[in-house]
Design a protein around this motif. Structure first.
Motif, short mmCIF file in Angstrom:
data_model
loop_
_atom_site.label_atom_id
_atom_site.label_comp_id
_atom_site.label_asym_id
_atom_site.label_seq_id
_atom_site.Cartn_x
_atom_site.Cartn_y
_atom_site.Cartn_z
N ARG A 126 0.76 -1.07 -0.07
CA ARG A 126 0.07 0.01 -0.06
C ARG A 126 0.85 1.30 -0.03
O ARG A 126 2.20 1.22 0.53
CB ARG A 126 -0.80 0.03 1.21
N LYS A 131 -3.26 12.10 -1.07
CA LYS A 131 -3.59 11.92 0.23
C LYS A 131 -4.78 13.05 0.63
O LYS A 131 -4.96 14.08 0.30
CB LYS A 131 -2.50 12.40 0.97
N GLN A 182 -8.33 1.84 -3.40
CA GLN A 182 -8.96 2.12 -2.11
C GLN A 182 -9.89 3.55 -2.18
O GLN A 182 -9.57 4.46 -2.74
CB GLN A 182 -7.68 2.39 -1.15
N GLY A 184 -11.12 5.91 0.57
CA GLY A 184 -10.89 6.26 1.97
C GLY A 184 -12.35 6.49 2.82
O GLY A 184 -13.24 6.70 2.29
N ALA A 185 -11.99 6.59 4.16
CA ALA A 185 -12.93 6.69 4.97
C ALA A 185 -13.92 7.93 4.58
O ALA A 185 -15.09 8.06 4.75
CB ALA A 185 -12.48 6.81 6.36
N ARG A 186 -13.07 9.17 3.98
CA ARG A 186 -13.79 10.41 3.91
C ARG A 186 -14.45 10.41 2.64
O ARG A 186 -15.38 11.08 2.51
CB ARG A 186 -12.90 11.48 3.69
N LYS A 207 -13.10 1.86 2.58
CA LYS A 207 -13.00 1.85 4.09
C LYS A 207 -14.31 2.53 4.84
O LYS A 207 -15.04 3.13 4.43
CB LYS A 207 -11.71 2.80 4.30
N ARG A 237 -11.62 0.61 9.96
CA ARG A 237 -10.44 1.34 10.41
C ARG A 237 -10.77 2.29 11.41
O ARG A 237 -10.09 3.29 11.59
CB ARG A 237 -10.21 2.16 8.99
N HIS A 272 -4.97 3.24 11.41
CA HIS A 272 -5.80 4.26 11.61
C HIS A 272 -6.82 4.28 12.68
O HIS A 272 -7.29 5.18 13.19
CB HIS A 272 -6.26 4.47 10.20
C1 PEP Z 1 -5.17 5.71 4.42
O1 PEP Z 1 -5.14 4.55 4.35
O2 PEP Z 1 -3.99 6.41 4.10
C2 PEP Z 1 -6.10 6.48 5.02
C3 PEP Z 1 -6.14 7.83 4.81
O3 PEP Z 1 -7.21 5.89 5.69
P1 PEP Z 1 -8.59 6.30 6.16
O4 PEP Z 1 -9.36 6.75 4.99
O5 PEP Z 1 -9.15 5.24 6.72
O6 PEP Z 1 -8.62 7.55 6.96
#
Ligand code: PEP
Ligand code: MN
Length: 337
Positions: A126, A131, A182, A184-186, A207, A237, A272
């Motif tokens: 990963r 970001k 992926q 992400g959570a957001r 996530k 997460r 996380h």
């Molecule tokens: C990540 O996996 O780098 C990340 C930003 O995770 P999350 O979306 O769960 O905060």
């Protein structure tokens, strides 16, 4: 779906409701006892909006018997979904380990980490290229350069790559180069993004949102599945709670809950979830003991100087030790590493 009728419900109104149900193509079963009067709608009621019944004065309340998601529901798909990525199966008996830095920072960094992970037996690499940072002043990722570095690390190690997508801007590049995309959570509830990812057939690692329920996570998976992409992997997460000692609270009970409700693989991200490197090992071991299909762990060769999430990243040596301990736990619960 059950329609609970009021004590003094008007018979003519009940007949209108029954007629409405028949017209929608369902059967209805009327149950009348001393204390209750119920219309039970028989059939797949996933798509029924309860408000179309709640408007009638004859109806006291509407109760869902069936979950609002269908494609993600184990009821209609009893066997576990197994996802094959370059002959590595996620969701089978083997525990899948995804590891790597929070962000791809440089050629040297990603290659050093990738090689160490490969030696310790990780299955996927990963690394964040784009970001999602809380502050716009924080490091935002190397973006397309990061993706190029991940491709290079894959060539060097053979490890398939996992990286986060934040918009559809570079979707074609992701489809071509990334092995697991992926979300992400957001972005768990970025429905337009989910719909676009439903149209492709790359595996999606979805996530759980920062404050999302298990049902909301499964509804988001439903968006992707409904578009025709069956390759969804869920990831617990950690969620926001009143506890603030840890970055989030790892909801380990989401693992058996999701296993009961859905056929989709579920992995756990202890990095996380806790925000502290020294908590990663115990939580990773607990997740596998609780039935997780895999783990996603942040590993950095120089966490003190990492550009993001250094405090929750373990060093490659620690990762190696963790892999040995995971083997014992996996064996104890009838899984393989
Ligand atoms: C990540 O996996 O780098 C990340 C930003 O995770 P999350 O979306 O769960 O905060
Ligand atoms: Mn991170």
């Amino acid at each position: 779906m059950l329609l609970i009728l009021n004590k003094n419900a008007d018979t003519s109104e009940i007949n209108i409701i029954k007629e409405k149900i028949y017209k929608m193509g369902f059967e209805v079963n009327e149950i009348k006892e001393i204390n209750y009067h119920i219309l039970s709608i028989i059939g797949d009621t996933t798509k029924i909006d309860p408000r179309i019944f709640e408007v009638y004065t004859a109806i006291d309340k509407v109760i869902f018997v069936q979950e609002p998601y269908k494609k993600a529901n184990r009821l209609f798909h009893p066997n576990n979904t197994e996802i094959n990525i370059s002959n590595k199966i996620i969701g089978g008996n083997k525990i899948s380990i995804i590891a790597g830095p929070c962000s791809v920072e440089s050629h040297e960094q990603i290659i050093t980490i990738a090689k160490a992970l490969q030696m310790s037996g990780a299955n996927f690499l990963r690394g964040g290229a784009f970001k999602p940072r809380t502050s716009p002043y924080s490091f935002q990722g190397l973006k397309m350069e990061g993706l190029e570095l991940l491709k290079y690390a894959k060539q060097e190690t053979g490890l398939p790559i996992v990286t986060e997508i934040m918009s559809t801007d570079y979707l074609d590049d992701y489809i071509e180069n990334v092995d697991i995309i992926q979300v992400g959570a957001r972005n768990m509830q970025n429905y337009e993004l989910l719909k676009e990812l439903g149209k492709i057939n790359k595996p999606i690692l979805l996530k759980r949102g920062l404050s999302s329920t298990i049902e909301e996570l499964l509804m988001s998976a439903e968006y992707i599945l409904l578009g025709g992409n069956d390759n969804v992997i869920l990831c617990e997460r950690g969620i926001r709670t009143f506890e603030n000692y840890t970055r989030n609270t790892l909801d380990l009970s989401a693992i058996p809950a999701i296993k009961k409700l859905s056929h989709l693989p579920i992995i756990v991200d202890p990095s996380h979830a806790t925000g502290m490197w020294w908590m990663v090992e115990p939580m990773a071991l607990a997740a596998v003991a609780a039935g997780a299909d895999g783990l996603m762990i942040e590993v950095h060769n120089d966490p003190e100087n990492a550009l993001s999430d250094g405090n929750q990243s373990i060093k490659p040596e620690k990762f190696k030790q963790l892999m040995e301990k995971l083997k014992l736990i996996a064996q104890a619960v009838g899984r393989e590493m």
